[in-house]
Each structure stands twice: as structure tokens, then as C-alpha cells.
Design a protein around this motif. Structure first.
Motif, short mmCIF file in Angstrom:
data_model
loop_
_atom_site.label_atom_id
_atom_site.label_comp_id
_atom_site.label_asym_id
_atom_site.label_seq_id
_atom_site.Cartn_x
_atom_site.Cartn_y
_atom_site.Cartn_z
N UNK A 38 0.82 -1.20 0.00
CA UNK A 38 0.00 0.00 0.00
C UNK A 38 0.87 1.27 0.00
N UNK A 39 1.97 1.32 0.78
CA UNK A 39 2.78 2.53 0.89
C UNK A 39 3.96 2.54 -0.08
N UNK A 40 4.24 1.51 -0.79
CA UNK A 40 5.43 1.44 -1.63
C UNK A 40 5.19 1.88 -3.07
N UNK A 41 3.96 2.11 -3.47
CA UNK A 41 3.70 2.44 -4.87
C UNK A 41 4.23 3.81 -5.26
N UNK A 42 4.34 4.73 -4.31
CA UNK A 42 4.76 6.09 -4.63
C UNK A 42 6.13 6.40 -4.03
N UNK A 43 6.84 5.39 -3.57
CA UNK A 43 8.12 5.59 -2.90
C UNK A 43 9.17 6.18 -3.83
N UNK A 44 9.25 5.73 -5.06
CA UNK A 44 10.22 6.25 -6.02
C UNK A 44 9.96 7.72 -6.35
N UNK A 45 8.70 8.06 -6.55
CA UNK A 45 8.37 9.46 -6.85
C UNK A 45 8.66 10.37 -5.66
N UNK A 46 8.37 9.86 -4.45
CA UNK A 46 8.66 10.66 -3.26
C UNK A 46 10.16 10.91 -3.12
N UNK A 47 10.95 9.90 -3.34
CA UNK A 47 12.41 10.06 -3.27
C UNK A 47 12.92 11.03 -4.32
N UNK A 48 12.38 10.94 -5.53
CA UNK A 48 12.77 11.88 -6.59
C UNK A 48 12.37 13.31 -6.23
N UNK A 49 11.15 13.47 -5.72
CA UNK A 49 10.68 14.80 -5.33
C UNK A 49 11.50 15.37 -4.17
N UNK A 50 11.90 14.54 -3.23
CA UNK A 50 12.70 15.00 -2.10
C UNK A 50 14.05 15.52 -2.59
N UNK A 51 14.66 14.82 -3.52
CA UNK A 51 15.92 15.29 -4.09
C UNK A 51 15.76 16.60 -4.84
N UNK A 52 14.69 16.71 -5.61
CA UNK A 52 14.43 17.95 -6.35
C UNK A 52 14.13 19.10 -5.39
N UNK A 53 13.38 18.81 -4.33
CA UNK A 53 13.07 19.85 -3.35
C UNK A 53 14.33 20.37 -2.68
N UNK A 54 15.22 19.46 -2.30
CA UNK A 54 16.47 19.89 -1.65
C UNK A 54 17.35 20.66 -2.63
N UNK A 55 17.37 20.23 -3.88
CA UNK A 55 18.13 20.97 -4.89
C UNK A 55 17.59 22.37 -5.09
N UNK A 56 16.26 22.51 -5.11
CA UNK A 56 15.64 23.83 -5.25
C UNK A 56 15.93 24.69 -4.03
N UNK A 57 15.91 24.08 -2.84
CA UNK A 57 16.21 24.80 -1.60
C UNK A 57 17.64 25.32 -1.62
N UNK A 58 18.60 24.48 -1.96
CA UNK A 58 20.00 24.91 -1.97
C UNK A 58 20.26 25.94 -3.06
N UNK A 59 19.59 25.81 -4.20
CA UNK A 59 19.74 26.78 -5.27
C UNK A 59 19.20 28.15 -4.84
N UNK A 60 18.05 28.15 -4.15
CA UNK A 60 17.47 29.41 -3.68
C UNK A 60 18.37 30.06 -2.64
N UNK A 61 18.97 29.26 -1.77
CA UNK A 61 19.89 29.82 -0.78
C UNK A 61 21.12 30.42 -1.45
N UNK A 62 21.61 29.75 -2.48
CA UNK A 62 22.76 30.28 -3.22
C UNK A 62 22.43 31.60 -3.89
N UNK A 63 21.24 31.69 -4.48
CA UNK A 63 20.83 32.95 -5.11
C UNK A 63 20.68 34.07 -4.07
N UNK A 64 20.12 33.72 -2.91
CA UNK A 64 19.96 34.73 -1.85
C UNK A 64 21.31 35.22 -1.36
N UNK A 65 22.27 34.31 -1.21
CA UNK A 65 23.61 34.72 -0.78
C UNK A 65 24.27 35.60 -1.82
N UNK A 66 24.09 35.27 -3.09
CA UNK A 66 24.67 36.10 -4.15
C UNK A 66 24.03 37.49 -4.16
N UNK A 67 22.72 37.57 -3.91
CA UNK A 67 22.04 38.86 -3.87
C UNK A 67 22.55 39.72 -2.72
#
Length: 87
Positions: free
Chosen positions: A1-30
């Protein structure tokens, strides 16, 4: 029941963290750009104040020489009254 979306959740978590770190980098540059702007403004003010300090020192020296004519430490005769009245 809980394993059908596990791959998508892992992919989204990686993308979310990448977006977070990219936003922090842009804020530091600003913030770095803001600091450079402030440094430029302060540098301009300091250079202008250096020029005005020289002019003011010369003005005070001439004013002291004209208003204290004939006193100890000032050499020469007193300037005309009309010239002293300018100061």
C-alpha cells in the motif's frame, strides 16, 4: 500500500532539496551584490569627504591668519579691514 509512490517521493525530495539549496545560493549572491553596492557608495562618500577636509583645513588656516593678524605666531602685517570683513 505505501510502496507504490516511494520512487516518486524520493525523486521529489531530491528535487526539493536541490531547489532549496539553489534558492539559498541565489539569496547569498544577492546579499553579496548589496554589500558591493554599499561599499561603492561608502567609498564615494569617503573620497569626497577627503577632498572637503583639505578645502576646509585651508579655509580655516586662511581665516585664522586673517582674523589673528599681528598675534604671536602669525608673521606679517595685518591685512586691510575690508579684506578681514569677508571672513
Amino acid at each position: 500500500l505505501f510502496s507504490y509512490n516511494k520512487d516518486n517521493f524520493g525523486f521529489d525530495a531530491g528535487m526539493r532539496f536541490g531547489r532549496f539549496t539553489m534558492a539559498r545560493g541565489f539569496a547569498n549572491a544577492q546579499v553579496g551584490q548589496y554589500r558591493e553596492d554599499i561599499e561603492g557608495i561608502v567609498g564615494t562618500t569617503v573620497s569626497k569627504m577627503g577632498a572637503w577636509q583639505t578645502v576646509t583645513t585651508l579655509f580655516l588656516a586662511v581665516g585664522a591668519a586673517l582674523s589673528c593678524a599681528g598675534r604671536v605666531g602669525m608673521h606679517g602685517c595685518a591685512p586691510p579691514g575690508w579684506f578681514c570683513a569677508l571672513f
